[in-house]
Design a protein around this motif. Structure first.
Motif, PDB file in Angstrom:
ATOM      1  N   THR A 280      90.123  17.504  66.743  1.00 44.43           N
ATOM      2  CA  THR A 280      90.401  17.072  65.381  1.00 44.43           C
ATOM      3  C   THR A 280      90.609  15.568  65.393  1.00 44.43           C
TER       4      THR A 280
ATOM      5  N   ILE B 203      92.467  12.716  62.960  1.00 43.27           N
ATOM      6  CA  ILE B 203      93.374  12.542  61.829  1.00 43.27           C
ATOM      7  C   ILE B 203      93.345  11.091  61.395  1.00 43.27           C
TER       8      ILE B 203
ATOM      9  N   VAL C  25      96.504  19.960  56.768  1.00 44.29           N
ATOM     10  CA  VAL C  25      97.030  19.706  58.109  1.00 44.29           C
ATOM     11  C   VAL C  25      97.239  21.004  58.884  1.00 44.29           C
TER      12      VAL C  25
ATOM     13  N   VAL D 248      94.012  21.952  60.492  1.00 45.86           N
ATOM     14  CA  VAL D 248      93.753  21.080  61.644  1.00 45.86           C
ATOM     15  C   VAL D 248      94.542  21.552  62.854  1.00 45.86           C
ATOM     16  N   ALA D 249      95.826  21.853  62.643  1.00 42.32           N
ATOM     17  CA  ALA D 249      96.676  22.282  63.757  1.00 42.32           C
ATOM     18  C   ALA D 249      96.169  23.576  64.375  1.00 42.32           C
TER      19      ALA D 249
ATOM     20  N   GLY E 162      92.480  22.764  66.380  1.00 45.89           N
ATOM     21  CA  GLY E 162      92.256  21.841  67.476  1.00 45.89           C
ATOM     22  C   GLY E 162      92.971  22.137  68.783  1.00 45.89           C
TER      23      GLY E 162
ATOM     24  N   HIS F 257      94.002  16.650  69.428  1.00 45.51           N
ATOM     25  CA  HIS F 257      94.137  16.017  68.112  1.00 45.51           C
ATOM     26  C   HIS F 257      94.174  14.496  68.291  1.00 45.51           C
TER      27      HIS F 257
ATOM     28  N   LEU G 291     102.164  16.936  61.450  1.00 45.98           N
ATOM     29  CA  LEU G 291     101.394  17.835  62.306  1.00 45.98           C
ATOM     30  C   LEU G 291     102.287  18.740  63.153  1.00 45.98           C
TER      31      LEU G 291
ATOM     32  N   LEU H 184     102.206  23.175  65.110  1.00 47.59           N
ATOM     33  CA  LEU H 184     101.665  23.308  66.474  1.00 47.59           C
ATOM     34  C   LEU H 184     102.354  24.472  67.176  1.00 47.59           C
TER      35      LEU H 184
ATOM     36  N   CYS I 247      98.543  22.208  73.184  1.00 45.61           N
ATOM     37  CA  CYS I 247      97.512  21.274  72.729  1.00 45.61           C
ATOM     38  C   CYS I 247      97.883  19.876  73.199  1.00 45.61           C
TER      39      CYS I 247
ATOM     40  N   VAL J  83      97.957  15.861  71.791  1.00 48.03           N
ATOM     41  CA  VAL J  83      97.833  14.879  70.721  1.00 48.03           C
ATOM     42  C   VAL J  83      97.536  13.540  71.380  1.00 48.03           C
TER      43      VAL J  83
END
Length: 449
Positions: A13, A15, A79, A82-83, A86, A89, A116, A120, A124, A126
């Motif tokens: 993703t 952002i 959002v 997206v979380a 991905g 991120h 974000l 989550l 993942c 970030v």
């Protein structure tokens, strides 16, 4: 360069879909990754989803269409989506200069992480790409893990960008280097999976800690700004002594230890990166108690600003000493060619100073007119270079677009009110213009005898 997606590929993703984010999302999708890009600006998201790039970057509209047609690139304002989507991120929001300080405004980056984190629920990574003051990533890492339901299963890494406006696709698909700032082996491996096509192509990679990764971008920009301001400091000396700064730069460039890149005398640097990055570096170093180590950057910034004032002085000299009522044609508004970016653009700053001194300023730029009109509504804008030059008593070349370099001085001479030119980028052939009857002045060069 492209790859065939595999089950081991992380889903990405992005952002923030400004210049950095949109370019990164598009190129990663073309490389073969599934990408979901997020922005809170609904109009921007709708435009990108429809195949429209909301800024000028050569080749990017065609790349966007390729990415959309592949089905690997989508856009959203959600959002939570997206979380859930991905594995990695990328945070690509802006860090502009604070209005009342040299420091960087980190509110957009912080807002991304705070919005974000609550969504989550699974492991993942970030990855920050924004340019931030050293120490920011370590602080944000703690905030992220404290707020995310998956706790320590989410990690923060830093992967600074090195995009040059006008060359963003090349710099994304064939970068000079990759920098991975990580806190664990797991994060390193996930970043390697994320950039596998580039690593397989032999792109040099530096794996380091968070603080060093943060410093790489600002140190690089500080060095480039210093090199630009150095040659412009020499231009100040050349103007006083009668020396020629262009010849000086050519001679210096033959020294392999110095090199010719960024040793170009002229109006100096601007845009959304170099000016605010060196100021934020000064500010952060002073916060850390090491301000003396980068104090030279204050003079780098000051030299850059003096070039703008000196350009105004040259235009005034060409106008006979008084700018009141003088029609001035300004060629250029973007901070550099092949861009429509007018943030801290030297050309527009000079145009505004000329206007404030009483000149009637008419500006033309091939790409940046609309952005310039929004930021400087007091100026007049033209649709072509010849239209802008109609009746002008002074022509000032302030952004080195190729079409300005190639202007025929005889053709331009037929429409101006007086044949006087200020070449603030040192790109015109002085002899050719003087032979065509022009009074030619340039930064770093003495007036002709």
């Amino acid at each position: 360069m492209s790859v065939t997606p595999t089950i081991d590929q992380p889903r990405l993703t992005v952002i923030g879909t400004g210049y950095l984010g949109a370019t990164h999302a598009i190129c990663m999708a073309v490389l073969g990754y599934e990408v979901l890009a997020l922005d809170r600006d609904h109009a921007k998201i709708e435009a990108l989803a429809a195949g429209v790039v909301p800024f000028h970057e050569p080749g990017l509209p065609e790349m966007l269409r390729k990415a959309l047609d592949s089905g690997r690139l989508r856009f959203t304002t959600d959002v939570a989506e997206v979380a859930a989507f991905g594995d990695v991120h990328f945070v690509c929001t802006g860090t502009p200069q604070l209005p009342d300080s040299l420091g960087a405004d980190l509110s957009q980056v912080e807002e991304v992480l705070r919005s974000l984190a609550p969504y989550l629920f699974r492991p993942c990574l970030v990855v920050g790409k924004s340019t931030v003051p050293v120490g920011t990533a370590a602080r944000l890492h703690g905030i992220l893990q404290a707020a995310a339901p998956c706790g320590s299963d989410v990690e923060l890494a830093w992967n600074p960008e090195f995009l040059r406006e006008g060359h963003a696709i090349e710099d994304t698909l064939h970068p000079s280097r990759l920098v991975f700032g990580v806190v664990s082996e797991r994060a390193r491996r996930l970043l390697e999976d994320t950039f596998r096509p580039l690593l397989d192509a032999g792109v040099p990679t530096v794996v380091t800690d968070l603080a060093t990764a943060e410093l790489v971008k600002v140190a690089a920009n500080s060095f480039l700004a210093t090199k630009i301001s150095f040659i412009n400091a020499m231009a100040e000396v050349c103007e006083t002594t009668g020396a020629d700064v262009s010849d000086l730069a050519s001679a210096l460039a033959y020294d392999d230890r110095i090199g010719g890149r960024f040793l170009k005398p002229g109006l100096g640097f601007g845009g959304g990166c170099l000016p605010k990055d060196i100021r934020a570096f000064i500010h952060r170093a002073e916060e850390l108690g090491t301000g003396q180590s980068v104090s030279f950057l204050r003079e780098v910034d000051a030299i850059n600003q003096r070039r703008r004032r000196r350009t105004v002085d040259l235009v005034r000299e060409q106008a006979g000493g008084d700018l009141r009522g003088v029609r001035v044609c300004v060629l250029g508004a973007a901070f550099k060619p092949h861009s429509d970016d007018t943030r801290d653009a030297p050309a527009l700053d000079v145009a505004a100073q000329l206007h404030a001194a009483g000149a009637h300023v008419v500006v033309f730029d091939p790409q940046a007119i609309e952005n310039a009109r929004r930021s400087h509504p007091q100026l007049e804008f033209a649709g072509t270079a010849l239209e802008a030059a109609e009746g002008a008593q002074v022509v000032a070349l302030l952004t080195e677009w190729d079409q300005f370099r190639g202007i025929d001085p005889r053709v331009l001479g037929r429409v101006v009110g007086a044949r006087a030119v200020v070449d603030a980028r040192n790109v015109l052939d002085a002899g050719t213009w003087r032979d065509a009857g022009w009074r030619y002045r340039a930064l770093g060069r003495a007036a002709a005898a």
